[in-house]
Each structure stands twice: as structure tokens, then as C-alpha cells.
Scaffold this motif. Sequence first.
Motif, PDB file in Angstrom:
ATOM      1  N   TRP A   1      -8.421   5.270  -4.329  1.00  0.00           N
ATOM      2  CA  TRP A   1      -7.258   4.389  -4.445  1.00  0.00           C
ATOM      3  C   TRP A   1      -7.240   3.676  -5.794  1.00  0.00           C
ATOM      4  CZ3 TRP A   1      -7.935  -1.177  -3.791  1.00  0.00           C
ATOM      5  CH2 TRP A   1      -9.213  -1.578  -3.376  1.00  0.00           C
TER       6      TRP A   1
ATOM      7  N   LEU B   1      -8.967  -3.168   2.471  1.00  0.00           N
ATOM      8  CA  LEU B   1      -8.770  -1.739   2.194  1.00  0.00           C
ATOM      9  C   LEU B   1      -9.925  -0.908   2.741  1.00  0.00           C
ATOM     10  CD1 LEU B   1      -6.351  -0.433   0.552  1.00  0.00           C
ATOM     11  CD2 LEU B   1      -6.489  -2.920   0.475  1.00  0.00           C
TER      12      LEU B   1
ATOM     13  N   LEU C   1       0.864  -1.172   0.000  1.00  0.00           N
ATOM     14  CA  LEU C   1       0.000   0.000   0.000  1.00  0.00           C
ATOM     15  C   LEU C   1       0.904   1.225   0.000  1.00  0.00           C
ATOM     16  CD1 LEU C   1      -2.852   1.227   0.098  1.00  0.00           C
ATOM     17  CD2 LEU C   1      -2.645   1.270   2.597  1.00  0.00           C
TER      18      LEU C   1
ATOM     19  N   ARG D   1     -10.336   9.606   0.026  1.00  0.00           N
ATOM     20  CA  ARG D   1      -9.539   8.382   0.119  1.00  0.00           C
ATOM     21  C   ARG D   1      -9.672   7.503  -1.130  1.00  0.00           C
ATOM     22  NH1 ARG D   1      -7.667  11.060   3.616  1.00  0.00           N
ATOM     23  NH2 ARG D   1      -6.886  10.377   5.641  1.00  0.00           N
TER      24      ARG D   1
ATOM     25  N   MET E   1     -10.219   3.132   3.139  1.00  0.00           N
ATOM     26  CA  MET E   1     -10.208   3.514   1.738  1.00  0.00           C
ATOM     27  C   MET E   1     -11.632   3.577   1.173  1.00  0.00           C
ATOM     28  SD  MET E   1      -6.994   3.972   1.104  1.00  0.00           S
ATOM     29  CE  MET E   1      -6.800   4.464   2.829  1.00  0.00           C
TER      30      MET E   1
ATOM     31  N   PHE F   1     -12.835   1.826  -6.434  1.00  0.00           N
ATOM     32  CA  PHE F   1     -11.432   2.057  -6.763  1.00  0.00           C
ATOM     33  C   PHE F   1     -11.264   2.072  -8.275  1.00  0.00           C
ATOM     34  CE2 PHE F   1     -12.105  -2.466  -6.659  1.00  0.00           C
ATOM     35  CZ  PHE F   1     -11.433  -2.916  -7.785  1.00  0.00           C
TER      36      PHE F   1
ATOM     37  N   TRP G   1      -5.757   0.218  -7.900  1.00  0.00           N
ATOM     38  CA  TRP G   1      -5.407  -1.195  -7.674  1.00  0.00           C
ATOM     39  C   TRP G   1      -4.666  -1.693  -8.904  1.00  0.00           C
ATOM     40  CZ3 TRP G   1      -9.448  -5.407  -5.948  1.00  0.00           C
ATOM     41  CH2 TRP G   1      -8.789  -6.622  -5.735  1.00  0.00           C
TER      42      TRP G   1
ATOM     43  N   PHE H   1      -4.152   9.992  -4.336  1.00  0.00           N
ATOM     44  CA  PHE H   1      -4.604   8.608  -4.408  1.00  0.00           C
ATOM     45  C   PHE H   1      -3.634   7.679  -3.672  1.00  0.00           C
ATOM     46  CE2 PHE H   1      -7.051  10.455  -7.719  1.00  0.00           C
ATOM     47  CZ  PHE H   1      -8.055   9.570  -8.105  1.00  0.00           C
ATOM     48  N   HIS H   2      -4.174   6.646  -3.035  1.00  0.00           N
ATOM     49  CA  HIS H   2      -3.363   5.537  -2.555  1.00  0.00           C
ATOM     50  C   HIS H   2      -3.211   4.528  -3.694  1.00  0.00           C
ATOM     51  CE1 HIS H   2      -4.625   7.314   1.239  1.00  0.00           C
ATOM     52  NE2 HIS H   2      -3.751   6.562   1.886  1.00  0.00           N
TER      53      HIS H   2
END
Length: 267
Positions: free
Chosen positions: A57, A106, A45, A55, A111, A115, A59, A79-80
Motif C-alpha cells: 500500500w 491498516l 482507502l 497487499r 495491509m 508501506f 500512503w 497497490f492500495h
Amino acid sequence: MLQETDFARLADLLRRQEAVTNLEQDVWMECRRFLFSYHGRESFLVLPETPHPLRPWLWRPTFFGAWPETDLRLIRKGFHLAYTDVLDFYASPAGVEHGHHFHALLRKIGMAAKFAFIALSRGGLFAYRYAEAFPEQVAVIYADAPVCDVRSWPGGLGVAQRAVPEFQQLLAAHGISEADALKESFQPIYRLESLASHGIPLIHVGGDADDVVPFQENTLPLAREYRALGGHIQVIVKPGIKHHPHCLDDPEPVVRFIEKYTLEDPS
């Protein structure tokens, strides 16, 4: 800024989750990163310096760190970036189930519910199988030279030669015969109804000279099928480019597309 107390809180949340082991920290591309094992699989992560309040994210299901320009630009926007190793699953039901648990992990650490997939090459196979199973979780799919029809790759029934080891691995992962793997009904390009009905926007990037995962056997038929279902897809063609390099020289069109469909509908 990512405050040290926030970083410590996130580390503590991860440490408390079932099936998370071997939690460590390092720096990747000047970004702070958690490394851990999730259900025995390598997972990451990556944290933005200034997290977006929603939050959001990304992938990456495969090839973490390869051609990361799009990832890095979005990380800088808050972004994560998440990864868990699903490569050898070949998007089998077991792999999709592992991904489903990873999504739940997540969510537990804060999160967003939806996503954006960043799916390179065979990562496209996982992205489309996962989105078929859990369309309510997917905000957008960015697929770059993606595998969308296993008859093309690794099956080798078109322009490309068969990738024999990978084809055998796919059969073993799914527990199916070659005849089953080559059926039209097995191919992601003909399994798009749930994505279209949930309005998942797609953006594909690929070279029209790709002789590994041919553009005309993967992206083009998928785009045709998705549009016929009423789905929205943007296709960006790289003239004369083969399977590599991935990404665009300037990934801003992809970045804007992902921002639009993650930050405008963050539910």
C-alpha cells in the motif's frame, strides 16, 4: 479481480474498527474507494481492481488526488492507496501519533506491515518525521518537491519568502518558539540516522527552479546527509521546473523504484 465478497469483507472489517465512523463508498479515478472518518479526521482507502497478494500500500499524507499519475499506475499494479488528514499537524508529535494509529488500522484490515510514502511538498515533512519515529514500518519514501528543512519553507530564511500563516501554524502545532523551529536539530535533513540504519531507500523528484520549496535547500542537502550516513537515495532533477507541476511526465522510474523496495522486502 476484486470480488464483491472481498469488498464486503473489507468494508465489514473497517466498520468494526475502533474510531472508524461514517463509512461510505464511492468511485475515484475509476477505482472503488472507502471514505470514512478516523479519530475525527477525513480518511480514504482506494482499492485496486486486482489486489497484489502481498497487499502492498501507498500512503499519501497530504494533497490527496494532486498529480496522481504515480498513484494510479501503482494501483493498477495491485497497490492500495491510503490517506488520513494530517495537513494541519505539520508533522508534530500529535500528527505522527495519529499516523501511527492509522498504520495500525491498516494492519488490522490486512495491509502489509511496510508501506511506501508518496509525499508531495509539505508531505515530505510528515514522511520524514514519521519515518524517523517508526522506521521499521516504512519500505520506501518517494518525495516530490518535498519540505525537508522548515528554515527554507515555511521559514523563508533562504531563497523563498516566509509563508507567514503556515509558519505560525507550524509553531502552534508543535507548541514551540520560532527560535526552536529554526534550530538545525529540528530539521529533518539532520535527523536521518534511524532511516539510514534501517536501510530505507529514498527517491526525490524536484525542479531546480523551485522558488517555493527550493531544491537546493531541501532535496540536495538531504541527499548529501543521507549518503554520508550510508543511505541510498536517487534524485531526479527537472531542469527549469518550479514547485509545480509535481510528478514526472512519465512516472515509470518512480513506479519501478517503489515496486522494487516494497515487493522485494514486504515484511
